[in-house]
Design a protein around this motif. Structure first.
Motif, PDB file in Angstrom:
ATOM      1  N   GLU A 225     -53.726  79.941 -20.033  1.00  0.00           N
ATOM      2  CA  GLU A 225     -53.592  80.962 -18.990  1.00  0.00           C
ATOM      3  C   GLU A 225     -54.874  81.779 -18.932  1.00  0.00           C
ATOM      4  OE1 GLU A 225     -50.107  83.223 -19.945  1.00  0.00           O
ATOM      5  OE2 GLU A 225     -48.757  81.712 -19.095  1.00  0.00           O
ATOM      6  N   LEU A 229     -58.001  83.617 -11.737  1.00  0.00           N
ATOM      7  CA  LEU A 229     -58.140  82.283 -11.130  1.00  0.00           C
ATOM      8  C   LEU A 229     -58.798  82.470  -9.762  1.00  0.00           C
ATOM      9  CD1 LEU A 229     -55.286  79.581 -10.765  1.00  0.00           C
ATOM     10  CD2 LEU A 229     -57.366  79.649  -9.416  1.00  0.00           C
ATOM     11  N   VAL A 245     -52.192  81.581 -14.669  1.00  0.00           N
ATOM     12  CA  VAL A 245     -52.690  82.967 -14.648  1.00  0.00           C
ATOM     13  C   VAL A 245     -51.818  83.821 -15.577  1.00  0.00           C
ATOM     14  CG1 VAL A 245     -53.195  84.970 -13.181  1.00  0.00           C
ATOM     15  CG2 VAL A 245     -53.424  82.657 -12.252  1.00  0.00           C
ATOM     16  N   TYR A 251     -54.930  86.366  -9.289  1.00  0.00           N
ATOM     17  CA  TYR A 251     -55.181  85.129  -8.548  1.00  0.00           C
ATOM     18  C   TYR A 251     -55.893  85.523  -7.254  1.00  0.00           C
ATOM     19  CZ  TYR A 251     -54.160  81.253  -5.370  1.00  0.00           C
ATOM     20  OH  TYR A 251     -54.266  80.233  -4.453  1.00  0.00           O
ATOM     21  N   GLN A 280     -48.164  88.573 -11.309  1.00  0.00           N
ATOM     22  CA  GLN A 280     -49.618  88.608 -11.252  1.00  0.00           C
ATOM     23  C   GLN A 280     -50.098  89.246  -9.940  1.00  0.00           C
ATOM     24  OE1 GLN A 280     -47.752  85.813 -11.753  1.00  0.00           O
ATOM     25  NE2 GLN A 280     -48.666  84.516 -13.337  1.00  0.00           N
TER      26      GLN A 280
END
Ligand SMILES: NC(=O)c1ccc[n+]([C@@H]2O[C@H](COP(=O)([O-])OP(=O)(O)OC[C@H]3O[C@@H](n4cnc5c(N)ncnc54)[C@H](OP(=O)(O)O)[C@@H]3O)[C@@H](O)[C@H]2O)c1
Length: 339
Positions: A225, A229, A245, A251, A280
């Motif tokens: 992870e 990203l 992530v 992200y 996230q």
């Protein structure tokens, strides 16, 4: 009747790669003679030596996604448009308000309205920067749009801090090659690039700590992870990408994918909407032309921390071949046209 030529007829002209219809590059992009643009008070006029090409360019001459046609013309463009956004060249004239550039300076930048595939381009001085001292015109022309996008994805949107880990999906393309290098230069502890096996050596040579070959492995199933990203290719649904992530990670969607109507804008909006229900942080990049950001990249190039991988430099006469190659989505690094 007066025998004097009209001012327009006697205005100095230049060669430009222009289009008025939507379609395949060889069918619609033609060399034309057009007036040399006059810089406005805050502009500089640049004699273009090289122009970089980007997926951004084909969206306009293809009229794809259709959303673009809402502003530029439904069946054909309302006005001819000069292709190309990224350029590197020499300042030929400065607007009356410009104090930071002089005639003869070597500069690079991006003109979002097109116009780089021409002998001259007029652009706001604040969107340009002095070229890296160590770069050729061809190398400098490859940098602006993709480096500004990568920079924005990592810093402005991704809030990258030194010591964090970064995964770049689409690491071998224009945005990816800069995202990998800038992440390392800005202190990421681990940078992993997602690319195909044929681009593995390229991505490792740019400083990636490892690569995931997407033709053999799924980056969301490797068990690792990341703090950030950067999704350049957007090749997978958000729910898969988020498996790679961290729960408190970010992200960032850059582009890729999308249908005929909205293009990459569709997946971007979908990801943003879905992101509202995820742990996230989910965010998108809309890169801006900023001279100060370009200057930062230029100094990293001069310090040897960032290199400019060029797949090929094309001659002016082969501009449409460069565009065809670009549309393949298989370019490793960048393509540039010598003016
Ligand atoms: N949001 C913004 O402001 C912004 C700015 C610039 C660009 N963009 C968008 O970002 C996208 C990428 O731009 P770019 O300049 O990087 O494009 P590019 O240079 O044309 O990307 C081509 C590269 O993508 C790789 N690739 C293709 N499919 C892949 C996949 N499924 N997984 C991983 N890698 C894959 C290819 O390698 P292989 O052949 O080895 O697969 C090739 O090296 C475009 O959609 C562009 O419109 C957005």
């Amino acid at each position: 009747m007066s025998s004097e030529a009209s001012p327009a007829a006697s205005a100095p002209t230049m060669r430009a790669m222009q289009f008025l219809e939507y379609g395949a590059p060889a069918d619609v992009i033609h060399e034309a003679r057009v007036p040399i643009p006059e810089p406005r008070p805050d502009d500089i006029l640049v004699e273009v030596k090289a122009a970089g090409v980007n997926p951004y360019d084909w969206h306009f001459y293809r009229g794809d996604p259709y959303m673009i046609r809402a502003t530029s013309g439904l069946r054909r463009l309302r006005h001819p448009r000069i292709a190309g956004a990224d350029f590197a060249g020499v300042v030929a004239k400065v607007g009356e308000n410009v104090t930071n550039f002089s005639i003869g300076d070597r500069v690079f930048g991006e003109r979002g309205e097109g116009g780089a595939l021409a002998e001259f381009v007029a652009v706001p001085a604040e969107n340009t920067a002095t070229m890296p001292l160590t770069a050729s015109f061809e190398e400098a022309a490859a940098v602006p749009m993709v480096a500004l996008t990568a920079s924005s994805a990592l810093r402005d949107v991704g809030k990258l801090s030194p010591g964090q880990s970064v995964l770049v999906n689409g690491a071998s393309g224009g945005v990816g090659v800069f995202a990998v290098q800038l992440a390392k230069a800005w202190g990421a502890s681990r940078v992993v690039g997602v690319c195909s096996g044929r681009n593995k050596e390229l991505v490792l040579s740019l400083g990636a700590d490892a690569v995931v070959d997407y033709t053999r492995e799924n980056y969301w199933e490797g068990g690792e992870e990341y703090d950030l990203l950067v999704d350049v290719q957007n090749s997978q649904p958000l729910r898969r990408s988020l498996k790679a992530v961290k729960q408190d990670g970010t992200y960032v969607i850059v582009g890729g994918g999308g249908g005929k109507l909205m293009g990459p804008g569709g997946p971007v909006m979908r990801a943003m909407a879905q992101g509202l229900f995820k742990r996230q942080r989910v965010a998108a990049v809309f890169a801006q032309s900023r001279g100060e950001d370009l200057a930062r990249v230029a100094s990293l190039i001069d310090d040897g921390k960032v290199t400019v991988p060029l797949e090929k430099v094309y001659d002016w006469a082969d501009t449409t071949t460069a565009m065809e190659r670009l549309e393949s989505n298989r370019v490793s690094g960048k393509l540039v046209v010598r003016i």
